[in-house]
Design a protein around this motif. Structure first.
Motif: not given
Length: 449
Positions: A128, A148, A442-443, A376, A445-446, A84, A124, A131
């Protein structure tokens, strides 16, 4: 004190307000870069995100970029790693008096957070990290490694992202998915389509700077020759302007139109449904709907800088201009320069490639990585039409194409035309509601990785 919106946006907004205050301005002139501001930004992150810094491995890359590794529970570092991306450097604020609120104040009016970098791209980065911090605090660990990669010189097309890629490649890491800034959830992005569009960049145009140079003996302006250096340069520029690159409708853009089709007004809906039969007229129309749509159909040339004589009564011995060119997917740098030579039709106009990057490969808009992103985005922005598109600008993610086949560009923020127009301009701002939704994206997605 700032009053922030309740809920998930509150903590993210407080953190973003703080990091916006650091003047991490990128410039190609070293004297304009304040290294202390970059160091202060980096020093603030462990305090703002203690769980992330306790649980993840972190290293400095190329001086001031960051690379985090969140080890997966599988124990296999080569098993489906994800990267990410974001960057924390920003462009200059310009005339700070023209801003409604000072550009490095992090001002909140309880609806928006104002400041340089809120959208591009500290927002952004904060989303990240927020999240990750929230997930760590509830005991979550990803199944596969997550990295990251946070750049410090994206705005000057710097080399930190390339250094991060070199580091990962040297360790045998081939990402399963790379996600950087780029597209967004855009309102009012396409004529006649009222629903917002979540546009996900699957490729980037190439970026090419070409210097046009003409020479002349110079002398006194009272006895000018015909077709001196400036006149010759002006003719070359006029010929470029009058002979735009040919139009094409790339397959990615055609797919975007198909996805917009059911939501477009009746005449366009029929045309998009029959795109295979109407591709030529639709390409012509798309190139005339506006500057943005026109840029989707061709290689574009913008003359950005001009230089001639230093005196009002002195003939220029040399005159030069810079052509900033965005090379369409399917074209090449070499082919673009050759076409410029043919259009200019003047061997006395010298062309020099200052810097050039080819268009990136096109990542698939099918398959597991794309489906994950679609899922997502749908979970976070159920109102949005999701579509691939080709990015006009460039991002750090282009550095990753050598080690990953699935590179995507999407910022999980809703933006209207005014929001998009504030990027690199005055009054850049992000709504607190969309910042909170970005964290939730992002939460989601992760968790689903």
């Amino acid at each position: 004190m700032h009053n922030f919106a309740p809920g998930s946006a509150s903590r993210a907004a407080a953190s973003l307000a703080e990091v916006v205050r650091f003047r991490t301005v990128s410039s190609r002139l070293p004297a304009e870069v304040d290294a202390e501001e970059f160091e202060a930004f980096l020093a603030a992150l462990p305090r703002l995100y203690p769980s992330v810094h306790a649980a993840l491995e972190v290293e400095r890359v190329n001086g001031a970029a960051l690379l985090f590794r969140w080890p997966g529970t599988s124990g296999d570092p080569g098993s489906r790693p994800t990267v990410l991306m974001a960057h924390y450097d920003v462009v200059p604020a310009g005339d700070e008096q023209a801003w409604t609120h000072p550009p490095f104040s992090g001002h909140s009016d309880a609806t928006h957070l104002w400041g340089r970098g809120t959208l591009d791209d500290k927002g952004q980065l904060v989303a990240i990290l927020e999240a990750a911090e929230a997930l760590l605090d509830e005991g979550f660990a990803p199944a596969h490694d997550v990295y990251f990669s946070f750049g410090n010189n994206e705005e000057t097309a710097g080399d930190s992202a390339a250094a991060a890629v070199e580091l990962l490649a040297g360790r045998g890491v081939r990402p399963w998915l790379v996600l950087d800034e780029g597209g967004a959830v855009a309102r009012g992005a396409f004529p006649g389509v009222s629903r917002p569009a979540a546009v996900v960049g699957v490729a980037e145009k190439g970026i090419l700077d070409v210097e046009l140079l003409t020479r002349d003996p110079g002398g006194h302006a009272s006895t000018p020759p015909r077709m001196g250096a400036t006149a010759r340069l002006a003719r070359a520029i006029t010929r470029i302007e009058q002979n735009p690159f040919p139009q094409r409708l790339p397959e990615v853009t055609a797919e975007m139109l198909r996805r917009f089709g059911p939501h477009a007004p009746a005449p366009l809906r029929v045309a998009f449904a029959n795109l295979s039969l109407l591709r030529v007229p639709m390409t012509w129309l798309f190139g005339r709907l506006g500057n943005e749509t026109n840029a989707m159909t061709r290689t574009t040339v913008a003359i950005t800088t001009l230089e001639g004589s230093a005196g009002a009564n002195v003939l220029a011995a040399t005159a030069k201009a810079n052509a900033n060119i965005r090379v369409a997917v399917g074209d090449t740098v070499a082919g673009t320069v050759e076409r410029l030579r043919k259009v200019i039709r003047d061997p006395k106009v010298e062309l020099r490639v200052v810097e050039g990057n080819e268009p990136t490969p096109v990542s698939a808009s099918t398959g597991p990585q794309w489906q994950l992103l679609e899922d997502c985005i749908s979970a976070t922005f159920p109102e949005a039409i999701i579509t691939p598109y080709i990015m006009m600008g460039g991002t750090d993610s282009r550095r990753f194409i050598g080690i990953c086949d699935s590179v995507y560009r999407f910022a999980p923020f809703a933006m209207d035309a005014a929001d998009r127009g504030s990027i690199h301009a005055v009054d850049e701002r992000i709504s607190l509601e969309t910042l909170g939704r970005g964290v939730r994206f992002y939460e989601t997605l992760l968790r689903r990785l």
